[in-house]
Design an enzyme around this catalytic site. Structure first.
Site, PDB file in Angstrom:
ATOM      1  N   SER A  41       0.846  -1.200   0.000  1.00  0.00           N
ATOM      2  CA  SER A  41       0.000   0.000   0.000  1.00  0.00           C
ATOM      3  C   SER A  41       0.877   1.243   0.000  1.00  0.00           C
ATOM      4  O   SER A  41       2.104   1.173   0.112  1.00  0.00           O
ATOM      5  CB  SER A  41      -0.911   0.006   1.226  1.00  0.00           C
ATOM      6  OG  SER A  41      -0.175   0.351   2.387  1.00  0.00           O
ATOM      7  N   SER A  43       0.952   3.563   2.332  1.00  0.00           N
ATOM      8  CA  SER A  43       0.983   4.161   3.669  1.00  0.00           C
ATOM      9  C   SER A  43       2.359   4.662   4.090  1.00  0.00           C
ATOM     10  O   SER A  43       2.472   5.441   5.029  1.00  0.00           O
ATOM     11  CB  SER A  43       0.467   3.156   4.711  1.00  0.00           C
ATOM     12  OG  SER A  43       1.382   2.100   4.886  1.00  0.00           O
ATOM     13  N   LYS A 104       5.450  -0.110   9.252  1.00  0.00           N
ATOM     14  CA  LYS A 104       5.288   1.276   9.682  1.00  0.00           C
ATOM     15  C   LYS A 104       6.588   1.720  10.347  1.00  0.00           C
ATOM     16  O   LYS A 104       7.532   0.948  10.495  1.00  0.00           O
ATOM     17  CB  LYS A 104       4.141   1.422  10.687  1.00  0.00           C
ATOM     18  CG  LYS A 104       2.801   0.866  10.236  1.00  0.00           C
ATOM     19  CD  LYS A 104       2.136   1.667   9.133  1.00  0.00           C
ATOM     20  CE  LYS A 104       0.800   1.059   8.734  1.00  0.00           C
ATOM     21  NZ  LYS A 104       0.207   1.755   7.562  1.00  0.00           N
ATOM     22  N   SER A 195      -2.779   6.295   6.196  1.00  0.00           N
ATOM     23  CA  SER A 195      -2.119   5.207   6.915  1.00  0.00           C
ATOM     24  C   SER A 195      -2.979   4.749   8.089  1.00  0.00           C
ATOM     25  O   SER A 195      -3.292   5.542   8.987  1.00  0.00           O
ATOM     26  CB  SER A 195      -0.751   5.670   7.433  1.00  0.00           C
ATOM     27  OG  SER A 195      -0.160   4.662   8.244  1.00  0.00           O
TER      28      SER A 195
END
Length: 248
Positions: A41, A43, A104, A195
């Site tokens: 993705s 994010s 992350k 996100s």
């Protein structure tokens, strides 16, 4: 049995042994050292893009059950543990569904108080240094026709990286204060307005759920292309991203 048949049988057996040894070596490397990971993705834009392939260091934080294939429940916690550092880009298992991998950045350590106010990250009531450094043009489905402001954040430990701010009034730009529990971490994506992270449903991430630290990109291709579509490589490979750090 003729000599020819014996030679063929011996050669086949040798090939099988070599294949088994190669597979075992691959499993050991993937389990204990480096695991390949692809970015699913946007994010973490613009640090990491859809179509990036990177290696995750399994030994950076030690080993938990999530370091092993199929996550067998052989032991709890971590062994040979080393704590994630503020600013690390890390892969972890989603606490609410450990079958899913997320990637992350670590922004909050155990005991920290984390809050976002008007788009600015605060750690223990201190604003993280943030300065606008330019703009970014997303590619593919993330391109909404306008450039996105880019900000450089510098954490208290000196780790510096860029973030995107698509919308100055998004739901994640003003949050409540989060107190990070012992043994847990607060994670955020660099693409702050796109996100799902610890500000939302992800919540605090236990140390046990960490898979490893992102290290280096080894391959990158435009998000709409498959690495198997070799005929698209001349136009779609992002060669400038090969062997780039996955941290910033």
């Amino acid at each position: 049995m003729s000599e020819t048949s014996k030679d063929k049988s011996s050669g086949l057996w040798e090939n099988i042994k070599v294949l088994v040894q190669a597979l075992l070596l691959a499993v050991i490397i993937r389990t204990l050292f480096f695991q390949p990971f692809s970015i699913p993705s946007g994010s973490m834009m613009s640090t990491l893009l859809v179509g990036d392939y990177l290696f995750v260091s399994k030994f950076s934080y030690g080993y938990s059950k999530y370091s092993l294939p199929f996550s067998p429940d052989l032991f709890s916690g971590r062994i040979w543990s080393s704590n994630p550092e503020r600013g690390d880009v890390a892969v972890f298992r989603l606490p609410s569904n450990p079958k899913i991998d997320y990637i992350k950045r670590v922004v909050g350590l155990p005991g920290d108080r984390i809050q976002v106010r008007d788009g600015v990250l605060y750690i223990n009531d201190e604003a993280v240094k943030r300065e606008e450094v330019g703009s970014y043009t997303p590619e593919g489905r993330y391109n909404q026709g306008t450039d996105v402001p880019v900000f450089r954040e510098t954490l208290p430990n000196g780790v510096s990286y860029t973030t995107l701010d698509i919308n100055p009034n998004s739901p994640g730009d003003n949050t409540r204060e989060f107190l990070v529990p012992e043994g847990h971490y607060f994670m955020m994506g660099d693409n702050r307005d796109n996100s799902l992270d610890s500000r939302f449903d992800v919540g605090f991430v236990p140390l046990e759920n960490f898979v490893g630290r992102a290290t280096i990109l080894f391959f990158s291709i435009a998000e709409d292309s498959s690495p198997l579509e070799i005929w698209k490589w001349p136009s779609d490979l992002r060669i400038e991203r090969f062997f780039k750090s996955a941290q910033r």
